[in-house]
Write a protein that holds these residues in place. Structure first.
Motif: not given
Length: 407
Positions: A346-349, A324-336, A402-407
């Motif tokens: 979560l690769l923030v770089r 669920q968490f991995r799919q959530g990150l993927e749905g947000l376009g986050k790199e893992s 929360l990750l989705d709301q972070f700018d």
């Protein structure tokens, strides 16, 4: 006499660590545990803070630390034998719970014998002290845990008797094996099962196959060692960790009771001869008191649970929440980094953004670990999330929001 002059020098060294970005922050103090309720998993309260926190920085992957059966087992053992052993193992500091735990973990890892330690760190160092001689060559993965690096150093073998291969690079492992001096009698290839900052795993099936092809070149062969501290109990069809996931058995398995099993202590599982050598030669075993009987009793119960229908359910729940968490990150376009394990990076770089995100999550009741330069190279700044079986669908969904709301 006074430590005044020493204090001044040490304070200068500590200031240098701060300037380099390598100083550890002030330790937060957990003062309350709030059991799961409704749609929420457990929450924690910190000293001086009114928030209730979700822990996404805990190694307790199966959430066994607060399991009533473990607490009961520890309580009964303590009432029977007391809170401490009163001596090292060789001087009648061995209790029935130490013996039972060693037999239990050996059976769980499908090895003939085991020896338990106060931590996996001391287990790694103890192994190195026990199986090294002047004609031993050690080879390790570049991203191995500090305890393995320290073990290779503590073995006192010369620099030319050590090799480092690029992370999970089998061609480079072959290079290291090719470079071993013909005068060496034994080669030890050691690696983490799960690389704890990345959540990826060592391809043990490939490593053991390569090492087997070199085995006949050396009098004592090529010995494969995995430190599966983050793997054992946390994944694999029956919780046997990376060896089970890769369907391959290294010669020696090192692990901990302090992560998926939820207790404390470490262990080495191997042949009877290796374990007896550890018992006779490992300073980190010989010269220190063993685990308490409470730790041992709780660890025995944890292994029993892992090997039961309840344990399979915990593994299933853990994998569901991880997915669920991995799919959530993927749905947000986050790199893992792809992997089956509940360590999810979560690769923030970016260093500043990483610090900002860690603080943002903290202010919203979520505890995570941020890794920035110089701990990791510039451009590899990461936040490590660790999923536990006690996390609920609502918990994970909240963090994704929360990750989705972070700018």
């Amino acid at each position: 006499m006074s430590t005044h002059k020493l204090d001044i020098s040490l304070e200068q060294e500590l200031d240098a660590l701060k300037l380099e970005g390598r100083a550890k922050p002030t330790e937060r103090i957990i003062e309350h545990y709030i059991p799961p309720k409704g749609n929420n998993g457990p929450r924690y309260k910190l000293e001086g803070n009114d928030n209730e926190f979700i822990r996404l920085n805990s190694n307790s992957y199966l959430s066994l630390s607060n399991h009533p059966d473990l607490i009961d087992a520890a309580d009964k053992a303590t009432h029977k034998f007391g809170v401490g052993p009163g001596a090292v193992r060789f001087i009648d500091g061995t209790f029935v719970y130490h013996d039972r735990l060693e037999k239990k973990v050996a059976a769980f890892t499908n090895k003939p014998a085991a020896k338990i330690f106060n931590s996996a760190y001391t287990a790694n160092c103890g192994l190195a002290l026990s199986i090294s001689n002047k004609k031993t060559h050690w080879i390790g993965d570049k991203l191995n845990h500090n305890s393995i690096i320290r073990a290779m150093r503590i073995s006192s073998i010369p620099k030319e008797n050590k090799g480092i291969f690029k992370h999970n690079d089998m061609a480079d492992l072959k290079r290291c094996l090719d470079e071993v001096s013909p005068g060496m009698e034994r080669v030890v290839v050691i690696f983490d099962g799960i690389f704890s900052m990345r959540g990826d795993y060592a391809p043990i099936n490939e490593i053991t196959k390569i090492c087997k092809s070199y085995d006949s070149k050396f009098k004592d062969g090529v010995i494969t060692v995995v430190d599966d501290s983050h793997g054992i109990g946390a994944y694999g069809d029956t919780g046997r960790g990376t060896p089970e996931f890769c369907n391959a058995a290294p010669d020696i398995i090192i692990g901990t009771f302090g992560k998926a099993f939820g207790v404390n202590g470490g262990f080495i599982c191997a042949s009877n001869s290796i374990i007896e050598s550890v018992r006779q030669k490992a300073d980190t075993y010989i010269y220190t008191n063993p685990l308490s009987v409470a730790d041992c009793a709780a660890a025995i119960k944890a292994i029993d649970i892992c090997d039961s229908a309840q344990g399979r359910q915990l593994l299933f729940d853990l994998q569901k929440r991880t997915n669920q968490f991995r799919q959530g990150l993927e749905g947000l376009g986050k790199e893992s980094i792809t992997g089956p394990h509940p360590v999810v990076p979560l690769l923030v770089r970016d260093t500043t953004k990483t610090h900002d995100l860690v603080n943002y999550l903290f202010n919203n009741g979520v505890l995570v670990v941020g890794l920035t330069f110089p701990v990791v190279p510039k451009g590899d700044e990461t936040i490590r999330f660790q999923i536990n079986a006690c996390h609920t669908f609502a918990d994970i969904n909240h963090v994704i929001e929360l990750l989705d709301q972070f700018d």
